[in-house]
Enzyme design. Structure first.
Site, short mmCIF file in Angstrom:
data_model
loop_
_atom_site.label_atom_id
_atom_site.label_comp_id
_atom_site.label_asym_id
_atom_site.label_seq_id
_atom_site.Cartn_x
_atom_site.Cartn_y
_atom_site.Cartn_z
N HIS A 143 -8.27 -3.63 10.19
CA HIS A 143 -8.59 -3.62 8.76
C HIS A 143 -8.74 -2.16 8.32
CE1 HIS A 143 -10.24 -4.96 4.96
NE2 HIS A 143 -11.15 -4.01 5.09
N ASP A 164 -9.10 0.10 5.11
CA ASP A 164 -9.31 0.18 3.68
C ASP A 164 -8.37 1.24 3.10
OD1 ASP A 164 -11.42 -1.73 3.19
OD2 ASP A 164 -12.70 -0.42 4.38
N ASP A 184 -11.85 -9.10 3.37
CA ASP A 184 -12.99 -8.26 3.01
C ASP A 184 -13.25 -8.11 1.52
OD1 ASP A 184 -15.14 -6.52 3.60
OD2 ASP A 184 -13.87 -4.77 3.33
N HIS A 215 -9.84 -3.28 -2.83
CA HIS A 215 -11.20 -3.84 -2.94
C HIS A 215 -12.34 -2.85 -2.66
CE1 HIS A 215 -10.27 -4.80 1.42
NE2 HIS A 215 -11.46 -4.22 1.54
#
Length: 1013
Positions: A262, A264, A374, A579
């Site tokens: 993951h 970001d 997320d 996000h």
């Protein structure tokens, strides 16, 4: 038998930690290291390779915040190491227990070929297996000294979140750079012991299997030669084989492991650093795929693939090869893993359009699932949007973070506002960074809500955010846990395979209806208001540019539709919906750049629209209406003169001197236009709003009450607003000036000025215009507060059982009571352009042009009446991770709309966010499309992405009921098809008398492809 558990457990832990683990590398020789500090921003490999390097010693501090240091490492494999597995092992001085968001590096060969990244839990680079002995090793290592913004557990503010304030003091101390022998037998023993010990500790004290493992480990440790771990490792492993080979129970839970990292797209680092993080992690992943044939890696976010393609072509080639081999699984189908609440409906659709197209174009793969582990809650339009984009399943994990209520399902059907359902899964392992520890395996089984109905779950494994993704150690754990008594079973497989099996096993899974509301991170609807405003305005400017570009392309022979420019601008806006950007939870650097990008996007889109309008020919001043609704309202000419105009939906009209229904009067601090009568008190609040059409007072108490609350959440400052914020506040009632500033038959306006707090000021202009019941409140804030939130309250005299808030392609109703803990937990919620409150026969809407967060509550007065209050969250002042969040100037407008139906709220929401454009034109053609039918609302008008010249129209039912109508075109219509979001045909549309017949269920989205005659 005596209980020896404690002695055995302590013995095994010490021998593992102090003897076995430390013997994994049998011998080392140091690299010769030189260093070069890159000035400023990162540089290409070619520039670094040509730089002058200086000798560098281990134990030396290196790396200013956000800096890049290149290290040249040279060495030679000793001849006596022939036949052994040899690796480079590099410790940059890793700190803390966070495997991402700190120092990390990418190792290159001297020809520029990226080999593999170096991360805190992934420090090796393969050299040879087996080594010949005597090999020369020559690396160039690009090391990033990213600061650990998470240090001190988010308890302190830090200037490190922006290179402009971070300083230049070195952050890290280089510990080691060695060529080493990996003792494979000891390495495997290390993993054998880890897996067994962790399983043992998770089993119950009275479980025979726990004691069997304990005694097996105890006996095996007797075989460990503390003076020669290497030579004794094989015997120890042989002793553990029986206990490692016992098969799992027939009813054991099955965990589908999916490699994952993951990353970001921006968060505690800027976008430029994410571009490097992806290259590092993807290098690791492709290297791991070469080592493990059974490895499968799921990766979302087409934007990150594009960055690697454009900046690291050799890594990109390796990704393409891994995809061909079936080891790399593009998933998610979105441009980025966007926020789940704040992007507009058309933007969510474009996330899928651009994301899925990228994967189809570059890999020949159509992704089948939505991968959003997320994001901070998920809007109730997602099931329909996802299905219309060709998706079959939805995955997230974040709802497990709920502050109050435990979500009741892990595998279920999620039903959206239109009735569409999508098969959905929440991994009960409760992490998207799994490593298959004993605790994680136990937690997944313990948490799993579907026991008795289903028996499988998914676990994304690997270190994210710069931690390097999955590791060989995690893969080895998965192999040992594939079929092990006492544990859930692990199978590494593609998420599509998991979802197919899960759906087959559990076709009658329970149904969850409506939004997936996260009972946490509620402040993300408000934090970093300028970023949110940039998104809202970009979305509407994109709509405007596409509509008028389409109009020009149809009617101006020399005009060319700007496909490439619109594509690029859409992708910029979609990226910033990530996000941690749009929610306002990133460092200062990210939001500073976001504001600059939004300004650039606005300039380009304004220019594109002006160019399209100009292509229609020069002439008299006209008002252009991008809204899907007809409008009769006041617009200002270039010199600021107000003019009343009537303009059709998606069309234009000349600025004629049309007489308004009734002029506006301003008598003292009272504004009246025959529709509403507004009284402004000396303290600047609205003391009365009377709906003259309905003959009723709208307000139960003073309206537009500005309230300043103390706002210090328990944790996660930029993310959270906790319920206790309501308990301490100051009402801003000391207006320094309340003045009539405009008295015109078309416009009446009163300006209210206030000063408060730490030098903050608010200037609000309250306006009433001819022909409209809407009361606009233009707001200019110079904000200098800390740990505060400012809200604007409208207490209306309505007994509303629920509020309705606009979301993507529709609206959602939320109860105004708090009967249960679920309703009580929704004390701060999100909405888009409007919130509507109503009782039978009468309603009121609050409209906005850039805010998202709000709360709604109700009380019963002593006279028996009910006051329902909607409060907009205007601006916050969190200090972590950006100490200067929201400081400075903000300009926006919100409005009160008395006597409003939901359809009125929809129309005025478009009007406020899509102001009429005034431009010279030689008369305008008919609107590209005109929708007839209550509730039939056009959301987008554009040319087809395949450059065929077809016109694509996206519309939806906006009231929440069935709708029938027609769609007429301003051009000869040769045919029409209903398509999916990617403009692929699903069926022919019905055409009657030259118009498309439309029949929609509540909140249905319909995409039409119109062929020109």
């Amino acid at each position: 038998m005596h209980d020896e558990s404690r002695r055995i457990e302590e013995r095994v832990q010490r021998l593992h930690d102090q003897r076995i683990k430390t013997a994994v590398y049998a011998a080392t020789v140091p690299f010769e290291v030189e260093a070069w500090q890159a000035p400023g921003e990162p540089v290409p490999f070619e520039e670094a390779a040509a730089a002058s390097y200086e000798p560098f010693s281990m134990g030396t501090p290196w790396g200013p915040p956000w800096g890049t240091t290149w290290f040249r490492m040279r060495g030679q494999v000793p001849a006596e190491w022939a036949g052994r597995r040899v690796e480079a092992v590099i410790d940059l001085g890793f700190t803390g227990d966070w495997p991402g968001n700190q120092a990390e590096a990418l190792v290159h060969l001297t020809d520029g070929t990226p080999l593999k990244a170096v991360n805190p839990l992934n420090q090796y680079v393969a050299i040879a297996n087996p080594a010949q002995g005597g090999e020369s090793v020559d690396y160039l290592v690009e090391a990033a000294s990213n600061p650990d913004i998470l240090a001190d557990n988010f308890s302190k503010t830090t200037p490190l979140g922006d290179k402009l304030t971070a300083g230049d003091k070195p952050l890290y101390t280089f510990r080691a750079a060695d060529i080493a022998i990996l003792d494979e037998e000891v390495w495997h023993l290390d993993l054998d012991v880890q897996v067994l010990r962790e399983l043992m500790l998770e089993l119950g004290e009275h479980d025979p299997r726990r004691h069997e493992i304990a005694h097996a480990l105890d006996r095996a440790m007797d075989l460990l030669d503390l003076d020669d771990v290497s030579d004794s490792a094989a015997a120890v492993r042989e002793a553990l084989k029986p206990v490692l080979s016992r098969p799992a129970h027939a009813s054991a839970h099955t965990i589908s492991g999916v490699g994952h990292a993951h990353i970001d797209s921006a968060w505690l680092w800027p976008i430029r650093e994410t571009k490097r993080k992806t290259s590092r992690t993807f290098s690791n992943v492709t290297s791991l795929a070469d080592e493990y044939d059974d490895f499968i890696f799921a990766c979302s976010q087409a934007q990150q693939y594009e960055w690697v393609r454009d900046n690291y072509p050799k890594v990109w080639a390796r990704i393409q090869e891994s995809v061909k081999n079936g080891q790399w699984a593009p998933v998610g189908g979105m441009w980025v893993e966007s926020d789940g609440n704040l992007p507009g409906g058309e933007a969510v659709a474009r996330q899928f359009v651009h994301g899925k197209r990228f994967f189809m174009d570059h890999f020949g793969i159509e992704t089948k699932g939505v991968w959003l582990p997320d994001s901070f809650g998920y809007n109730a339009a997602y099931p329909q949007i996802a299905k219309l984009a060709g998706n079959e399943w939805f995955l997230t994990q974040k709802i497990s973070w709920n502050q109050t209520n435990r979500f009741p399902h892990h595998t279920f059907w999620w039903e959206g506002i239109d009735g569409t359902r999508i098969f959905t899964h929440f991994p009960p392992v409760d992490t998207y960074n799994a490593r298959f520890s004993g605790e994680e395996m136990s937690r997944a089984v313990r948490n799993y809500s579907e026991k008795g109905g289903a028996s499988r779950s998914l676990a994304p494994f690997g270190w994210g955010d710069g931690g390097g993704g999955p590791t060989r150690e995690i893969m080895e754990r998965a192999r040992r846990l594939a079929d092990l008594e006492g544990s859930a079973k692990v199978v590494v497989e593609h998420p599509d395979e998991f979802f197919a099996k899960a759906r087959e096993e559990y076709p009658d899974a329970p149904v969850w209806v409506g939004e997936l509301y996260l009972e946490l991170h509620r402040a993300t609807y408000t934090s970093q208001a300028r970023t949110k405003q940039g998104n809202r305005r970009s979305e509407h400017l994109l709509r405007e540019a596409e509509l008028w570009a389409t109009t020009a392309a149809l009617h101006a022979p020399d005009y060319s539709y700007p496909y490439e420019k619109l594509d690029r601008l859409w992708k910029t806006v979609l990226l910033h919906q990530f996000h941690d950007i749009l929610p306002g939870s990133s460092i200062a650097w990210v939001h500073r750049e976001a504001e600059a990008e939004y300004a650039r996007v606005a300039r380009e889109l304004q220019a594109l629209t002006a160019e399209a309008v100009a292509a229609l020919g020069a002439g008299e001043p006209r008002a252009f209406n991008t809204s899907p609704y007809d409008r009769a309202e006041v617009v200002r000419t270039g010199d600021g003169t107000p003019v009343f105009v009537e303009v059709p939906a998606s069309g234009s009209a000349p600025l004629a001197d049309t007489a308004p229904p009734q002029p506006v009067t301003a008598d003292g601090l009272v504004l009246d236009n025959g529709l509403v009568r507004v009284e402004v008190a000396e303290d600047g609040t609205l003391s009365s709003v009377r709906d003259l059409r309905a003959g009723r007072e709208v307000l139960a108490e003073p309206g537009n009450l500005l309230r300043l609350h103390t706002d210090l959440p328990n944790y996660w400052d930029a993310w959270d607003i906790d319920k206790h914020y309501k308990n301490r506040y100051t009402d801003l009632l000391d207006a320094s000036s309340v003045t009539v500033v405009e008295q015109d038959p078309l416009v009446g306006a009163i300006r209210v000025e206030r000063s408060f707090g730490k030098g903050s000021t608010i200037t609000q202009t309250i306006s009433v215009r001819a022909g409209s019941p809407r009361i606009d409140i233009e707001t200019d804030i110079d904000w200098h507060e800390t740990e505060k939130i400012l809200k604007a309250a409208f207490p209306v005299d309505i007994r509303a059982p629920h509020s309705s808030a606009e979301i993507q392609f529709g609206h959602i109703q939320r109860p105004t009571h708090t009967n249960t803990s679920w309703e009580s937990a929704r004390f701060e919620v999100s909405g888009h352009r409007w919130v509507h409150l109503a009782e039978p026969g009468y309603g009121v809407a609050v409209i906005n042009d850039s805010t998202y967060g709000h709360d709604v509550s109700r009380t019963v007065r002593e006279d028996g009446g009910t006051t329902t209050t909607v409060r907009l969250s205007l601006v916050r002042a969190p200090r972590i991770p950006d100490p200067e969040a929201d400081q400075g100037r903000h300009r926006f407008t919100y409005a009160l709309l008395p006597g409003a139906t939901v359809e009125d709220a929809v129309a005025e929401g478009y009007s406020l966010n899509l102001p009429l454009r005034v431009a010279d034109a030689a008369g305008a053609p008919e609107p590209v499309v005109s929708a007839v039918g209550e509730g039939v609302t056009v959301e987008a008008v554009k040319l087809a992405d395949d450059a065929s010249g077809d016109v694509v129209v996206r519309l939806y039912e906006s009231r929440g009921g069935r709708a029938t109508g027609t769609l007429r075109t301003g051009f000869p219509l040769a045919g029409a098809q209903i398509t999916d979001l990617l403009e692929r045909p699903l069926q022919d549309a019905e055409i009657t008398d030259g118009a498309v017949t439309v029949a929609l269920r509540p909140f249905q989205i319909l995409t039409l492809r119109l062929r020109r005659g």
